[in-house]
Design an enzyme around this catalytic site. Structure first.
Site, PDB file in Angstrom:
ATOM      1  N   HIS A  52      83.491  42.607  65.692  1.00  0.00           N
ATOM      2  CA  HIS A  52      82.518  41.635  65.186  1.00  0.00           C
ATOM      3  C   HIS A  52      81.738  41.044  66.347  1.00  0.00           C
ATOM      4  O   HIS A  52      82.038  41.311  67.505  1.00  0.00           O
ATOM      5  CB  HIS A  52      83.190  40.564  64.319  1.00  0.00           C
ATOM      6  CG  HIS A  52      84.098  39.625  65.049  1.00  0.00           C
ATOM      7  ND1 HIS A  52      85.287  40.012  65.619  1.00  0.00           N
ATOM      8  CD2 HIS A  52      83.988  38.290  65.299  1.00  0.00           C
ATOM      9  CE1 HIS A  52      85.871  38.964  66.166  1.00  0.00           C
ATOM     10  NE2 HIS A  52      85.107  37.909  66.005  1.00  0.00           N
ATOM     11  N   HIS A  54      81.166  38.025  67.748  1.00  0.00           N
ATOM     12  CA  HIS A  54      81.425  36.849  68.593  1.00  0.00           C
ATOM     13  C   HIS A  54      81.519  37.203  70.079  1.00  0.00           C
ATOM     14  O   HIS A  54      82.040  38.258  70.445  1.00  0.00           O
ATOM     15  CB  HIS A  54      82.707  36.150  68.132  1.00  0.00           C
ATOM     16  CG  HIS A  54      82.535  35.388  66.846  1.00  0.00           C
ATOM     17  ND1 HIS A  54      83.576  35.038  66.035  1.00  0.00           N
ATOM     18  CD2 HIS A  54      81.403  34.921  66.245  1.00  0.00           C
ATOM     19  CE1 HIS A  54      83.109  34.373  64.977  1.00  0.00           C
ATOM     20  NE2 HIS A  54      81.803  34.302  65.072  1.00  0.00           N
ATOM     21  N   HIS A  57      84.364  38.700  72.035  1.00  0.00           N
ATOM     22  CA  HIS A  57      84.709  40.090  71.710  1.00  0.00           C
ATOM     23  C   HIS A  57      83.663  41.076  72.232  1.00  0.00           C
ATOM     24  O   HIS A  57      83.920  42.272  72.306  1.00  0.00           O
ATOM     25  CB  HIS A  57      84.856  40.259  70.184  1.00  0.00           C
ATOM     26  CG  HIS A  57      85.928  39.378  69.620  1.00  0.00           C
ATOM     27  ND1 HIS A  57      87.127  39.863  69.164  1.00  0.00           N
ATOM     28  CD2 HIS A  57      86.001  38.031  69.493  1.00  0.00           C
ATOM     29  CE1 HIS A  57      87.890  38.846  68.761  1.00  0.00           C
ATOM     30  NE2 HIS A  57      87.227  37.722  68.955  1.00  0.00           N
ATOM     31  N   HIS A 110      85.827  36.229  58.367  1.00  0.00           N
ATOM     32  CA  HIS A 110      85.646  35.531  59.652  1.00  0.00           C
ATOM     33  C   HIS A 110      84.157  35.581  60.028  1.00  0.00           C
ATOM     34  O   HIS A 110      83.549  34.574  60.357  1.00  0.00           O
ATOM     35  CB  HIS A 110      86.518  36.195  60.697  1.00  0.00           C
ATOM     36  CG  HIS A 110      86.405  35.621  62.065  1.00  0.00           C
ATOM     37  ND1 HIS A 110      86.868  34.368  62.398  1.00  0.00           N
ATOM     38  CD2 HIS A 110      85.885  36.139  63.213  1.00  0.00           C
ATOM     39  CE1 HIS A 110      86.630  34.140  63.678  1.00  0.00           C
ATOM     40  NE2 HIS A 110      86.035  35.193  64.199  1.00  0.00           N
ATOM     41  N   ASP A 127      89.532  39.410  64.570  1.00  0.00           N
ATOM     42  CA  ASP A 127      89.903  38.037  64.193  1.00  0.00           C
ATOM     43  C   ASP A 127      90.102  37.910  62.683  1.00  0.00           C
ATOM     44  O   ASP A 127      89.778  36.879  62.089  1.00  0.00           O
ATOM     45  CB  ASP A 127      88.808  37.051  64.641  1.00  0.00           C
ATOM     46  CG  ASP A 127      88.792  36.846  66.150  1.00  0.00           C
ATOM     47  OD1 ASP A 127      89.669  37.391  66.844  1.00  0.00           O
ATOM     48  OD2 ASP A 127      87.882  36.144  66.622  1.00  0.00           O
ATOM     49  N   HIS A 165      93.780  37.811  69.351  1.00  0.00           N
ATOM     50  CA  HIS A 165      94.171  36.544  69.985  1.00  0.00           C
ATOM     51  C   HIS A 165      95.677  36.332  69.929  1.00  0.00           C
ATOM     52  O   HIS A 165      96.328  36.737  68.973  1.00  0.00           O
ATOM     53  CB  HIS A 165      93.504  35.347  69.299  1.00  0.00           C
ATOM     54  CG  HIS A 165      92.031  35.249  69.520  1.00  0.00           C
ATOM     55  ND1 HIS A 165      91.490  34.606  70.598  1.00  0.00           N
ATOM     56  CD2 HIS A 165      90.992  35.727  68.798  1.00  0.00           C
ATOM     57  CE1 HIS A 165      90.167  34.669  70.532  1.00  0.00           C
ATOM     58  NE2 HIS A 165      89.833  35.355  69.446  1.00  0.00           N
TER      59      HIS A 165
HETATM   60 FE    FE Z   1      87.794  35.717  68.720  1.00  0.00          FE
HETATM   61 ZN    ZN Z   2      85.739  35.772  66.323  1.00  0.00          ZN
END
Ligand code: FE
Ligand code: ZN
Length: 254
Positions: A52, A54, A57, A110, A127, A165
């Site tokens: 994804h 973010h 990442h 997410h 995530d 994570h």
């Molecule tokens: Fe993350």
């Molecule tokens: Zn994320």
């Protein structure tokens, strides 16, 4: 397939898949640990997989591409610079030199276009699913996230889950508040505390373990549903509604 963790930032894992000297990285939020590994091991980068958009990442993609012209696989429905092979549910990723193939699963929640990569026995889910928890709803709805988690929960129970994570220990604290009578959860809490006490990773874990201990997958269990109803002060009908209440509850849990 040899899978190793590279740590990044506070608590991110960049997963590194290795076949001989070829390396594939999943969600490189930072290029430095990856470049350091490649230099030290005299290995070569073969591809980048993204779950994804973010920054924790994707932040290392440009820095890796500046030195290694490799294909970048990622979600078709998210704005990520550098993706050369956009993916959707049902697509298959075959990485040159690697025996395992990866199936792409759409897991919105997410983020809107979040995808996961699933091989015979491994799942890279970014995530979406965490140890004893799940990702926050930044873009998607609770209903979307619930549907996504149900897809992951339906994979073979011995699937090893590589999330992005190290959140397990704080997730376990919330899980115990929801389901204090769950014996499997209590023993997981002890195991996790021991691992974290030695600064060791709790990831990967198996889907079987999640099914027994992760409250976000356990909305159909009477104790979990009763806790959620007590928390929100209303009758809930069905696991999806229980999930939505748990997700909201966890946002404010200390
Ligand atoms: Fe993350
Ligand atoms: Zn994320």
């Amino acid at each position: 397939m040899d899978i190793q963790a590279l740590r990044a930032f506070e608590d991110n894992y960049i997963w590194l898949l290795r076949a001989g000297r070829r390396i594939v990285v999943v969600d490189p939020g930072d290029e430095a640990p990856v470049l350091g590994y490649l230099a030290k091991e005299d290995a070569s980068l073969a591809a980048i997989l993204l779950t994804h958009h973010h920054g924790d990442h994707t932040g290392g993609v440009a820095g890796l591409l500046a030195r290694h012209a490799v294909p970048v696989y990622g979600p078709a429905c998210e704005p990520i610079a550098g993706i050369t092979i956009p993916l959707r549910e049902g697509d298959t990723v075959a990485l040159p030199g690697f025996q395992d193939h990866f199936r792409v699963i759409d897991v919105p929640g997410h983020t809107r276009g979040h995808i996961a990569y699933c091989s015979q026995d491994s799942l890279f889910c970014g995530d979406t699913l965490f140890g004893c928890g799940c990702g926050r709803l930044f873009e998607g709805t609770a209903a979307q996230m619930w549907a996504s988690l149900c897809k992951l929960a339906a994979l073979p129970a011995d699937t090893r889950v590589y999330c992005a994570h190290e959140y397990t220990q704080s997730n376990v604290r919330f899980a115990l508040a929801v389901e204090p009578g769950n014996a499997a959860l209590q023993s997981r809490a002890a195991r996790v505390a021991q691992l974290r006490g030695r600064l060791q990773p709790t990831v990967p874990f198996t889907l079987a373990e999640e099914l027994e201990t992760n409250p976000f997958l356990r909305g159909a269990q009477p104790e979990v549903a009763a806790s959620a109803e007590r928390h929100c002060g209303a009758r809930l009908s069905g696991a999806a509604e229980v999930f939505a209440v748990l997700r909201e509850w966890k946002n404010n849990f200390r």
